[in-house]
Structures are given as structure tokens and as C-alpha cells.
Design an enzyme around this catalytic site. Structure first.
Site, PDB file in Angstrom:
ATOM      1  N   CYS A  87       0.776  -1.138   0.065  1.00  0.00           N
ATOM      2  CA  CYS A  87      -0.001  -0.002   0.053  1.00  0.00           C
ATOM      3  C   CYS A  87       0.760   1.405   0.125  1.00  0.00           C
ATOM      4  O   CYS A  87       0.435   2.386  -0.499  1.00  0.00           O
ATOM      5  CB  CYS A  87      -0.963  -0.107   1.121  1.00  0.00           C
ATOM      6  SG  CYS A  87      -0.736   1.320   2.511  1.00  0.00           S
TER       7      CYS A  87
ATOM      8  N   TYR B 299      -2.163  30.276   6.800  1.00  0.00           N
ATOM      9  CA  TYR B 299      -2.622  28.847   6.384  1.00  0.00           C
ATOM     10  C   TYR B 299      -3.546  28.224   7.596  1.00  0.00           C
ATOM     11  O   TYR B 299      -3.109  26.889   7.971  1.00  0.00           O
ATOM     12  CB  TYR B 299      -1.488  27.877   6.078  1.00  0.00           C
ATOM     13  CG  TYR B 299      -0.187  28.739   5.429  1.00  0.00           C
ATOM     14  CD1 TYR B 299      -0.303  28.632   3.750  1.00  0.00           C
ATOM     15  CD2 TYR B 299       0.860  29.477   5.898  1.00  0.00           C
ATOM     16  CE1 TYR B 299       0.570  29.178   3.198  1.00  0.00           C
ATOM     17  CE2 TYR B 299       1.751  29.975   5.072  1.00  0.00           C
ATOM     18  CZ  TYR B 299       1.676  29.790   3.701  1.00  0.00           C
ATOM     19  OH  TYR B 299       2.457  30.350   2.795  1.00  0.00           O
TER      20      TYR B 299
ATOM     21  N   GLU C 226      -6.419  32.167   4.932  1.00  0.00           N
ATOM     22  CA  GLU C 226      -6.552  30.657   4.201  1.00  0.00           C
ATOM     23  C   GLU C 226      -7.178  30.772   2.791  1.00  0.00           C
ATOM     24  O   GLU C 226      -7.961  31.626   2.524  1.00  0.00           O
ATOM     25  CB  GLU C 226      -7.453  29.797   5.169  1.00  0.00           C
ATOM     26  CG  GLU C 226      -8.309  28.781   4.381  1.00  0.00           C
ATOM     27  CD  GLU C 226      -7.114  27.723   4.152  1.00  0.00           C
ATOM     28  OE1 GLU C 226      -6.373  27.297   5.082  1.00  0.00           O
ATOM     29  OE2 GLU C 226      -7.292  27.013   3.084  1.00  0.00           O
TER      30      GLU C 226
ATOM     31  N   CYS D 146       4.618  20.194   8.137  1.00  0.00           N
ATOM     32  CA  CYS D 146       4.630  18.633   8.129  1.00  0.00           C
ATOM     33  C   CYS D 146       5.588  18.080   7.172  1.00  0.00           C
ATOM     34  O   CYS D 146       5.418  17.132   6.574  1.00  0.00           O
ATOM     35  CB  CYS D 146       3.018  18.480   7.521  1.00  0.00           C
ATOM     36  SG  CYS D 146       2.654  19.377   5.886  1.00  0.00           S
TER      37      CYS D 146
HETATM   38  N1  SAH Z   1      -3.778  25.244  10.227  1.00  0.00           N
HETATM   39  C1  SAH Z   1      -4.671  24.496   9.881  1.00  0.00           C
HETATM   40  C2  SAH Z   1      -4.445  24.060   8.204  1.00  0.00           C
HETATM   41  C3  SAH Z   1      -3.074  23.599   7.876  1.00  0.00           C
HETATM   42  S1  SAH Z   1      -3.005  22.933   6.567  1.00  0.00           S
HETATM   43  C4  SAH Z   1      -4.837  23.284  10.642  1.00  0.00           C
HETATM   44  O1  SAH Z   1      -4.010  23.245  11.475  1.00  0.00           O
HETATM   45  O2  SAH Z   1      -5.857  22.615  10.636  1.00  0.00           O
HETATM   46  C5  SAH Z   1      -2.288  23.862   5.530  1.00  0.00           C
HETATM   47  C6  SAH Z   1      -3.464  24.923   4.955  1.00  0.00           C
HETATM   48  O3  SAH Z   1      -3.068  25.786   3.959  1.00  0.00           O
HETATM   49  C7  SAH Z   1      -4.711  23.935   4.290  1.00  0.00           C
HETATM   50  O4  SAH Z   1      -6.001  24.588   4.756  1.00  0.00           O
HETATM   51  C8  SAH Z   1      -4.605  24.648   2.790  1.00  0.00           C
HETATM   52  O5  SAH Z   1      -6.066  24.972   2.062  1.00  0.00           O
HETATM   53  C9  SAH Z   1      -4.027  26.077   3.105  1.00  0.00           C
HETATM   54  N2  SAH Z   1      -3.278  26.677   1.894  1.00  0.00           N
HETATM   55  C10 SAH Z   1      -2.739  25.845   1.055  1.00  0.00           C
HETATM   56  N3  SAH Z   1      -2.104  27.028   0.107  1.00  0.00           N
HETATM   57  C11 SAH Z   1      -2.160  28.234   0.807  1.00  0.00           C
HETATM   58  C12 SAH Z   1      -1.839  29.502   0.285  1.00  0.00           C
HETATM   59  N4  SAH Z   1      -1.186  29.648  -0.852  1.00  0.00           N
HETATM   60  N5  SAH Z   1      -2.403  30.461   0.734  1.00  0.00           N
HETATM   61  C13 SAH Z   1      -3.241  30.306   2.038  1.00  0.00           C
HETATM   62  N6  SAH Z   1      -3.509  29.121   2.359  1.00  0.00           N
HETATM   63  C14 SAH Z   1      -3.142  27.946   1.707  1.00  0.00           C
END
Ligand code: SAH
Length: 413
Positions: A45, A275, A296, A371
């Protein structure tokens, strides 16, 4: 009396079965912890590449990898592992396919391919979600629903995505299909709910594109609210099918508490949550801050974030739907200020527009949640070259048995 005895015997035998199942589960867990590969899909997988490696070893490996990548920048604290590193995933995805003999299978794509590896029961996924997926397979057969064929583009049924609130117990089932015309849709929903009354919402997602993206743009709510709610760090969050939500809620609390602790908020600060997704970090930090601005890109997530602020009665938070780099550029150009910036970008990390504007905004503290330690190291180097000092890194194991690594780092002026 006789009848009662019969009922009692039935209860006892159910209990015995349950005990046996629990014992089997414990046995599997302890074998897994000792490094015995236990998953029949291991090596096929592509997710649990650490199958066969004892959990304590996995933590050491990840710790060393972070140390190597952040070498010379800051101390790396010991990685926080899970007490029970199994069935931690609250989001389960299954792709459906049909074997040559007509048998319906469900599982995951083999790494780097579109070949489906069948999965009955996965040691890192929520077990109840796996049971729902198995039962959906049975229903597809009895309702004679055609499985989508990726090569020809024929057929209807493509994927199932299940989201579970571990704290709330809520369960959202997303049925991904190639066309909104789903024969006997209502009866299908009824039959599924009869088998699994614990399901709180069912959504039909229409994905008619030949793409590896699981979800399409159109959604029809067939049952319930169309999202789940879950509690994290003492707040309630609503999560829609296409919004991001961390997959391991137990470790997410560890990670976010550490992030908020590193921010050392006193109640006066202006904070940016970049983000921000559905607003988890910003909303958790809001009671320690003067004001929070969340940014976001995904409009569904922003809608959830705004609803989440309202739901939790938080009044000092504002959400913006924008590219995070664009937002930071505008903030810097308008001479705005920020005291603390949380940033939690996707795997690709941040970009020049974001980082250069961050430097101009010049917050006292930057808390970087990552991550992907490789892009983390790259972005940290940029910030260090421009006047920040990396103070400490705290890796948290969010993804046992896989090689994914999560960490939070504090940088300050
Ligand atoms: N902090 C949040 C999400 C983290 S994941 C939590 O902990 O739940 C990363 C996030 O970045 C996602 O929601 C994705 O939609 C967003 N994202 C991706 N590219 C982006 C960009 N260029 N500008 C703003 N947000 C973005």
C-alpha cells in the site's frame, strides 16, 4: 424464565466475542509495537513504510532526521510519540475498483500508481470507518451500482471518504461519484443508515474529471448537516468535506498546545494565523491574544472558520480568504503590524512572497508548524539569514508507521 435465560446466554456469548475481539486487537497491537509486520497490505500500500520496525525505533529515526535537517540552527527536543499508536486516523479514504471476475474491491492506490491494493482493515485508520466502507461494498453489489473505471471513464462509483470526530462521535460519509444521477439514492442512504446508525451525515460528491484528486467541486447533502463537528483544545469545530483537518486529533492537541505555549502570549498581542484552515490554531490561541487574523486560500475552510468563531463565541478573530503570501504582502505594504505569526503551510512550505513580507512585518515571534521538515529547514534558513534566531524545535509524531514527520519550531528576533 427460559426466554430470559436464552437472552442472558446471548448477552454472555456477545460479551465473549467482544472480549475475544479485544484480546485479538491487543495482541495485534503489541505485536505491531514489537516490530512484527501485521498488515496484509504491508509493502504494497505504500503508507506504513515503517511496518516491521518497533515504535520506539520509528521515533528515534524521525528524531534523527529532524536533527540532521535542522543541524546548526536550533536544539531539537525529543519527539512526543503516541501511547497507543494505532487506529489514529480520523479521515479514511477508499478507492473502489472491480476485479476481472466482477468482485468489488476497495482500498488504496499502490504508491505512485493507480493500481488498487485491497484493504479490509487498516491498523492506522479508524476501525469503524473501515467497517462502513466494507458494508458500502456490499450495498453496491446488492444495488447493482457500477464501479467507475479510470481508463474508460465508464461507471459511477469512485471513492468513499469518511471523517470521524473522535471527541464528538460524529461521522460524515462522502460518496464520490462520476455523475449526480445515482439510482435509488434514497434507498441506498436508508440501507446504509440501517447498517450504521452512527453515521450523522452523508454527502454525494460529484467528480466527473479524469484526475487523481479525490473530491470534485459539486456536493449534494443526502442526509444530515453535510459536515461533522469535533472538539479540539476545548473548542468545537465544524469541518466540511473539503476543508483541511489534522488526521490525528490526539497528537494535534499536543502539537497545538506546544505551538501556543511557544508563542508566549500575554493577552495583548496581535496574532496572524497563516494557512489557518478551519481556524483551529487561531481560535485556540484567541483567548490568550488581543486580536487574531486568520488567512486561508480554501473558501470552504474559511466558511467553516467563520462559523467556528461564531459557534465558540470568539469575537477577537477575523478570517480572510486569500493567498497567505498575498495577504502578508498587503499587510506589509499598508504598514500594518503583528506581534506573533503562526504559520502552518502545506508540504511545499511557504514562498518568497510570504517570507519576505514576514521579514518586513517583523513580528517578535514566529511559530512555524510543519508537516515537512525539508521545506521547514529551507524556510527557516531564509528567516535566519534575515535576522531571526531559531530557538527550539519540537517534533510530534502525528503519523506512526509512516515516514511523515511533523514539528513545531519557535523563531524570534
Ligand atoms: N492550520 C490549519 C491548516 C493547516 S494545512 C490546521 O491546523 O488545521 C495547510 C492549509 O493551508 C490548508 O488549509 C490549505 O488549504 C492552506 N493553503 C494552501 N496553500 C495556501 C496558500 N497559498 N495561501 C493560504 N492558504 C493555503
Amino acid at each position: 424464565m427460559l426466554q430470559q435465560k436464552g437472552a442472558l446466554e446471548q448477552v454472555n456469548s456477545n460479551r465473549e466475542n467482544e472480549n475475544k475481539e479485544n484480546k485479538n486487537k491487543e495482541n495485534r497491537q503489541s505485536r505491531a509495537a514489537d516490530g512484527v509486520p501485521i498488515c496484509p497490505a504491508a509493502g504494497k500500500c505504500g503508507s506504513c513504510v515503517y511496518q516491521g520496525i518497533p515504535y520506539s525505533e520509528q521515533l528515534k529515526k524521525k528524531q534523527n532526521q529532524v536533527k540532521k535537517l535542522l543541524k546548526g540552527m536550533c536544539p531539537v527536543r525529543p519527539m512526543t510519540g503516541m501511547e497507543h499508536p494505532v487506529h489514529y486516523r480520523n479521515k479514511v479514504h477508499a478507492v473502489f475498483d472491480r476485479k476481472k471476475d466482477g468482485t468489488i474491491i476497495s482500498g488504496v492506490y499502490a504508491r505512485g500508481s493507480h493500481r488498487v491494493v485491497p484493504v479490509e482493515e487498516c491498523m492506522i485508520e479508524d476501525a469503524l470507518s473501515d467497517a462502513v466502507i466494507r458494508d458500502i461494498r456490499g450495498l453496491l453489489k446488492s444495488f447493482k451500482i457500477k464501479i467507475y473505471n479510470e481508463d474508460s471513464g465508464y461507471g459511477l462509483f469512485r471513492h468513499v471518504l469518511i471523517r470521524r470526530g473522535f471527541a464528538s462521535g460524529q461521522m460524515l460519509v462522502v460518496l464520490v461519484v462520476s455523475s449526480p444521477v445515482f439510482p435509488s439514492k434514497n434507498n441506498f442512504v436508508k440501507a446504509l443508515l440501517k447498517l450504521h446508525p452512527e453515521i450523522t451525515s452523508i454527502v454525494l460528491n460529484i467528480n466527473d474529471r479524469k484526475t487523481s484528486m479525490v473530491l470534485g467541486d459539486r456536493e449534494i447533502v443526502l442526509y444530515g448537516k453535510g459536515f461533522i463537528e469535533d472538539t479540539l483544545c476545548g473548542r468545537i469545530f465544524r469541518i466540511s468535506p473539503r476543508s483541511f483537518y489534522q488526521v490525528n486529533p490526539v497528537q494535534t492537541e499536543v502539537l497545538y498546545r506546544k505551538a501556543i505555549e511557544l508563542a508566549a502570549l500575554t493577552g495583548k498581542e496581535r496574532v496572524i494565523d497563516a494557512y489557518c484552515g478551519i481556524g483551529t490554531i487561531g481560535l485556540s490561541a484567541s483567548s490568550h491574544a488581543g486580536e487574531v487574523l486568520g488567512v486561508e486560500l480554501n473558501p470552504d475552510a474559511v466558511r467553516d472558520a467563520i462559523a467556528n468563531a461564531r459557534r465558540n463565541g470568539v469575537k477577537n478573530i477575523y478570517f480572510y480568504q486569500n493567498d497567505a503570501g498575498e495577504f502578508m504582502k498587503e499587510m506589509a505594504a499598508e504598514g500594518e503590524r503583528a506581534d506573533v505569526v503562526f504559520m502552518d503551510p502545506p508540504r511545499a512550505g511557504s514562498d518568497e512572497a510570504f517570507l519576505s513580507s514576514l521579514i518586513r512585518l517583523s513580528p517578535e515571534r514566529v511559530v512555524y508548524i510543519s508537516c515537512n521538515p525539508e521545506t521547514l529547514a529551507r524556510d527557516m534558513k531564509y528567516l535566519v539569514r534575515h535576522g531571526y534566531r531559531a530557538r527550539e524545535a519540537w517534533p510530534v509524531d502525528m503519523f506512526p508507521w509512516t515516514d511523515s514527520i511533523e514539528a513545531v519550531v519557535l523563531l524570534s528576533r
